[in-house]
Write an enzyme that holds these catalytic residues in place. Structure first.
Site, short mmCIF file in Angstrom:
data_model
loop_
_atom_site.label_atom_id
_atom_site.label_comp_id
_atom_site.label_asym_id
_atom_site.label_seq_id
_atom_site.Cartn_x
_atom_site.Cartn_y
_atom_site.Cartn_z
N GLN A 132 0.84 -1.20 0.00
CA GLN A 132 0.00 0.00 0.00
C GLN A 132 0.87 1.25 0.00
O GLN A 132 1.10 1.85 1.04
CB GLN A 132 -0.90 -0.04 1.24
CG GLN A 132 -1.87 1.08 1.35
CD GLN A 132 -3.19 0.77 0.71
OE1 GLN A 132 -3.59 -0.37 0.65
NE2 GLN A 132 -3.86 1.78 0.24
N PHE A 133 1.37 1.65 -1.17
CA PHE A 133 2.27 2.81 -1.23
C PHE A 133 1.55 4.09 -0.82
O PHE A 133 2.18 5.06 -0.39
CB PHE A 133 2.89 2.97 -2.61
CG PHE A 133 1.98 3.56 -3.66
CD1 PHE A 133 1.97 4.93 -3.88
CD2 PHE A 133 1.12 2.76 -4.40
CE1 PHE A 133 1.14 5.49 -4.84
CE2 PHE A 133 0.30 3.30 -5.35
CZ PHE A 133 0.30 4.68 -5.57
N THR A 134 0.22 4.11 -0.89
CA THR A 134 -0.52 5.33 -0.55
C THR A 134 -0.46 5.67 0.94
O THR A 134 -0.88 6.76 1.33
CB THR A 134 -1.99 5.26 -1.00
OG1 THR A 134 -2.62 4.15 -0.37
CG2 THR A 134 -2.08 5.12 -2.52
#
Length: 150
Positions: free
Chosen positions: A78-80
């Protein structure tokens, strides 16, 4: 490194309408990396996650860890989690790790989780994924290794 841990009754992740990871009772982990993250941080968070006591014992006290309840883990990249929303209305993701380095760290993290003897389902780094879960509690814990420096 950031991890959002949610205690779940069940969870699954799909890519292009195909389930690629599915668990029963345990943890859904949303996992994000930045370029400075190291294997030491992976080890630290694996230890914290495996030993976290957030499952209820016979007295309804959060006193048991995931191994004691024979739980499972679903780990989703989950890079966000590294969204910067300080300016404007469109988030910036420049603080997120380089995609290839993040993918390598994600694989290493999942391998270390598996080596604890737990069943670990995963998503796919960089993929467009759909996550379904039945949150239990809800219990949500946020880990951020940047806070170790403070």
């Amino acid at each position: 490194m950031k991890v959002v841990l949610q205690r779940v009754k069940q969870a699954q992740v799909s890519i292009e309408h195909k389930v690629v990871g599915k668990i029963g009772q345990g943890y859904l982990l949303l996992v994000g990396f930045e370029n400075q993250d190291t294997e030491q941080e992976l080890d630290y968070l694996v230890h914290k996650i495996i030993n976290l006591r957030v499952f209820e014992d016979q007295n309804q006290k959060m006193n048991l860890n995931i191994k004691q309840v024979e739980g499972q883990i679903l780990s989703v990249s989950q890079f966000t989690l590294y969204a910067n929303t300080r300016h404007g209305n469109r988030p910036s993701f420049t603080e997120a790790g380089d995609p290839q380095k993040a993918a390598d760290l994600y694989q290493a993290f999942n391998k270390k989780l598996s080596e604890t003897g737990l069943k670990v389902g995963t998503g796919e780094s960089g993929a467009d994924m759909q996550v379904e879960l039945c949150n239990d509690g809800p219990v949500t814990i946020i880990f951020d290794t940047d806070q170790l420096q403070k």
